[in-house]
Design a protein around this motif. Structure first.
Motif: not given
Length: 956
Positions: A348-372
């Motif tokens: 999988s990938s961050h962009s695939a998750i965003e596309a699958q569930f209608g999230l803003a582009s880059g939101s999952v990558s930003i969430a990963a950076a926020t988590w770190a």
């Protein structure tokens, strides 16, 4: 509290409250404030909603089984989960995830996240066949509460992980029309995914149905628009990050839990009437509570030692089965259908998750950076599966500062009042972080073709601070920085493949792409990697790798070449791409060059593993399914035979598929596929004649069946408007081209002659085609055919339709290639005789007609014209067309000496007598070879047109 369901008292070991009495007045003050304000400003309707929100929070907190509400891919949820697991140390974790995916969880150890759990069904039993194939995916990222729960349960001895959501089979049982969209743990529709998945990495999930835990998003469009407008943000992901994610990252567990349940209740109550997913939501909740109560009854586990992880939307559930103390009847769970599901892991990938569930582009990558950053700042030690790449070994036993198991906690206080009454704490400006972003984005922009400079970095910095201030925050978020970078750097055009928005996503974490480890791949995928090992390439990498094969110098690479050609047939086009070399019937390359991107197409390789153990088995199954499909045709079956010969070898499967081709040809009632049938059967016959001592039985049957079949359909095809000229020409090509073989196998030439005589076409192209077929049969002399063409050119009423006649003649080159000189002659006469006012409007129609109906036969016409016309410009003036030359009379030809043919015939009279007797002619001989020669000369003199025809045919 009025209106709340009753329940048995809680145990003292409950980590949140010690009993109903202790919590009865916890939210009394908040309830009173909200209802009072609602009555003053909004009336009883608003008062009921606000009071209901508090009731839902109170009800969730009073439940004996501790409910942990989460939001999908949320760093705040993951952080709170890590803290709570180390404090409570539950012995059973109930997780909202499809229950049939449980066997896959341990395989996450061998993967690099993000990956997705997949359930796949290619053949359906009990579900509509039109839906096949079915696929359900559940993506897992490290910055998610579900991954923390899975890691804790799998690596902690004595802890049981129980998946309680409906199975993959029930996903399609309960939602047969698949009209769902993004929701609280719901599947997302394919239309939205297709719009979002614009690149390869965004399409890693394909058209699979996605399931996730805790998708929190308003279902009331006006509510979402209101929140975005007043929050001064563009997308829901940005609003959530600013007003929920950041405040809850550092909040305590009680605050986190109460706020999440409150938000879930708010979105649950404020949804439009007639929401189609309402019944589906409640059935899922009934399903999960029924499964948990069954497990507790079967194991006797203490509920206080358990943790129920679900979406915040479901934590505020009001179904009758909610709670362990509910006296409602268990939910009636329907049995699964007979569909056979296959399970595996796909990248999988961050962009695939965003596309699958209608999230803003880059939101999952930003969430990963926020988590770190949150993990580093809070000092919380997250759980990671032991054995995963980059994962540290988990701590054994209790962690310092935590209890080894359930213990007595003080009653929960009202944290909602303070959270709702006070504004979120604003972080101070981190100049070093923002300056680093600005410098790095300018560096990336210059590398990608932008004319960016230090001034742009300063402008991005100042604009980020300005945008953050306008949006009510002191510290610019990644969303502020992204907007500022787009404003300051991206002018009027994108110079390369990546725009500034994409560069910001790369800078802030990039589109991380997961990988399934070798040990977690299905047997087929491992077999492919093992068999390609002699190439010396790391095929698990996502890069494109070049493989060079010298099959003469290294014969041990021949099996690798065979496997690559099979993968070329089964995998997507870009996965295995030949640069040099080809494989056709009767041809094998001695050197090959390949571009391999198997690691990038790992999902396709994994899904092949659901169909068989080896790629050869999968290909054989697919070929069988193709020829037995209800829509299969003879052309499809012949293609399957060709693939079997090329990739599988042997005669068994090819003979089986060929027999099916004979059945399909005899059952066809149209001639739409006649050109492809002719092309493929010619190739197969040539291959078998060159490699086998005799033709296979199915080939002989196919020729005889095809001869009779096309003879029967020929008169109808000439009249049928739906049957094109190309199809009729292909039928005649089959009949004339295969006639000698068909006659040797027992067919009757009279069938073809009767079929041609019974044909009476009306379309000009088909009329020309019929004339050519009649001439080929010997029923119309070439001189008569030439005369008819001259009549067409002389008739002004027919001249506009003459291009269609020419199209028919050109198509006739397929069954009668000897007519090429005549076609060149007729076209030359048209150019020579027609006046300009007729010829100039006629030429475009001729060109378009030939392009549409006879594209592949025009080169034959051009080659014949090249043989007919002079090769030099000087020779044009003295050139005389062959059809205008007058041959010298045969009577004045000087007799020549007897040739070797006449001498041979006279010297061997027995063979000639036998042939004459077979044909029913008397065997009469002249005395000498000289007499026989004189008779031949006399015969030629009586029929002077024959030598002229032969000369014209041979272009002599």
């Amino acid at each position: 509290m009025a209106g709340l369901p009753g329940g048995r008292p809680r145990r003292d070991l409950d980590p949140v409250v010690s009993g109903p009495a202790a919590t009865a007045g916890v939210f009394a003050e908040l309830r009173e404030q909200l209802t009072g304000a609602a009555r003053e400003f909004g009336g009883d309707a608003v008062s009921g909603i606000l009071s209901g929100l508090v009731d839902d929070v109170d009800r969730a907190l009073r439940e004996e089984l501790e409910i942990f509400p989460v939001c999908h891919h949320s760093p705040a949820s993951a952080l709170a989960m890590a803290r709570r697991l180390r404090e409570k140390r539950p012995s059973v974790v109930y997780l909202e995830l499809c229950e049939d995916l449980a066997p896959l969880l341990d395989e996450l150890r061998n993967c690099r996240l993000p990956v997705a759990l997949q359930a796949f069904a290619g053949e359906l039993d009990g579900l509509p066949d039109a839906w096949a194939p079915l696929s359900v995916v559940a993506p897992i990222t490290e910055a998610s509460a579900e991954y923390q729960a899975i890691s804790y349960a799998l690596d902690t001895p004595g802890v049981e992980l129980v998946l309680v959501d409906r199975s993959s089979d029930h996903v399609f049982q309960w939602d047969p029309r698949r009209e769902t969209a993004d929701g609280a743990g719901h599947e997302t529709g394919n239309a939205e995914k297709a719009e979002k998945a614009a690149d390869d990495d965004g399409a890693l999930h394909g058209d699979s149905v996605g399931v996730e835990i805790g998708d929190l998003r308003p279902r009331f469009a006006e509510l979402e628009a209101h929140l975005l407008h007043h929050g001064k943000v563009r997308h829901w992901s940005e609003w959530w990050d600013q007003y929920v994610e950041q405040p809850l990252t550092g909040a305590g567990y009680d605050t986190y839990r109460q706020v999440m349940v409150l938000i879930g209740s708010l979105f649950r109550r404020l949804r439009p009437e007639g929401d189609e997913r309402h019944e589906l939501d409640e059935n899922r909740e009934r399903y999960m509570w029924t499964r948990m109560r069954e497990h507790l009854a079967a194991t006797g586990t203490d509920p206080s030692a358990c943790l129920y992880v679900c979406g915040a939307f479901h934590a505020a559930s009001r179904v009758e089965q909610f709670g362990l103390a509910s006296e409602a009847e268990p939910f009636d769970i329907t049995p699964r259908t007979g569909t056979r599901w296959q399970y595996g892991l796909i990248p999988s990938s961050h962009s695939a998750i965003e596309a699958q569930f209608g999230l803003a582009s880059g939101s999952v990558s930003i969430a990963a950076a926020t988590w770190a950053k949150a993990v580093k700042r809070s000092g919380v030690k997250p759980f990671r599966l032991e054995g995963r790449n980059g994962a540290a070994k988990p701590a054994k036993g209790p962690v310092k500062g935590t209890k080894p198991g359930p213990g007595e906690d003080p009653p929960a206080a009202d944290r909602l009042s303070g959270f709702l009454a006070s504004p979120p704490a604003l972080d101070d400006l981190d100049e070093a972080e923002l300056l680093g972003w600005c410098v790095d984005i300018v560096r990336l922009a210059r590398r990608n073709g932008y004319m960016a400079s230090t001034a742009d970095a300063i402008a991005v910095f100042e604009t980020s601070v300005l945008l953050a201030g306008m949006r009510g925050r002191a510290r610019p978020t990644p969303y502020d920085f992204q907007d500022a970078a787009i404003t300051c750097i991206e002018k009027d055009a994108v110079p390369g493949r990546r725009d500034v928005r994409r560069l910001c996503e790369i800078l802030l974490g990039g589109d991380r792409i997961g990988q399934v480890g070798y040990a977690s791949l299905p047997p087929l995928a491992r077999d492919v990697l093992d068999r390609l090992e002699p190439l010396g390439l790391d095929l698990e990498k996502r890069t494109i790798q070049r493989a060079l094969l010298d099959l003469n110098a290294a014969p041990d690479l021949v099996p690798c070449s065979d496997l690559l050609w099979v993968l070329r047939r089964l995998l997507p086009e870009d996965a295995v791409r030949p640069i040099m070399g080809s494989r056709t019937l009767g041809e094998r390359s001695i050197q090959e060059s390949w571009d391999l991107a198997i690691g990038r197409n790992q999902r396709a390789l994994v899904e092949l593993g659901y169909e068989g153990v080896t790629v050869e088995q999968v290909l054989e199954q697919r070929l069988r399914r193709a020829v037995h499909d209800p829509k299969a045709t003879a052309a499809v079956a012949l293609r399957a035979v060709e693939d079997a010969v090329l990739y599988l070898g042997g005669r068994r499967i090819a003979d089986e598929l060929g027999a099916r081709a004979v059945e399909l040809l005899a059952a066809e009632r149209t001639v739409d596929d006649a050109p492809e049938v002719l092309r493929r059967i010619r190739r197969l016959l040539a291959h078998y004649r060159a490699t086998e001592p005799e033709l296979p039985g199915w080939c002989r049957s196919f020729v005889t069946a095809g001869y009779a079949h096309y003879c029967t359909l020929l008169p109808t095809a000439f009249l049928d408007e739906d049957a094109g000229v190309r199809q009729v020409a292909a039928m005649l090509g089959f009949l004339f081209g295969m006639e000698s073989l068909a006659l040797s196998l027992g067919c009757d030439h009279a069938q073809l002659e009767l079929a041609v005589r019974q044909s009476h076409p009306e379309a000009p192209a088909k009329v020309a085609l019929l004339w050519a077929a009649t001439s080929q049969l010997g029923l119309m002399p070439l001189a008569e055919l030439r005369g008819r063409c001259d009549e067409l050119l002389a008739n002004p009423l027919v001249v506009p339709a003459f291009p269609h006649y020419m199209s028919g003649f050109v198509q006739a080159l397929e069954p009668a290639p000897t007519l090429a000189p005549l076609v060149v002659e007729v076209m030359s006469k048209a150019f020579a005789r027609l006046p300009d006012e007729v010829l100039l409007p006629w030429l475009p129609q001729l060109i378009t007609t030939l392009r549409e109906h006879a594209r592949e036969l025009v080169p034959v016409l051009v080659r014949e014209a090249a043989r007919t016309f002079p090769a030099t410009l000087d020779a044009v003036d003295s050139w005389v067309p062959p059809w205008e030359r007058s041959a010298p009379p045969a009577a004045h030809a000087a007799p020549a000496a007897p040739g070797p043919v006449s001498t041979l015939l006279v010297g061997n009279p027995a063979a000639c007598d036998a042939v004459a007797t077979l044909l029913g002619h008397p065997a009469e001989w002249t005395a000498t070879a000289d007499d026989a020669y004189q008779e031949v000369v006399a015969l030629v003199g009586r029929h002077s047109g024959s030598p002229d025809a032969v000369a014209a045919l041979l272009a002599v």
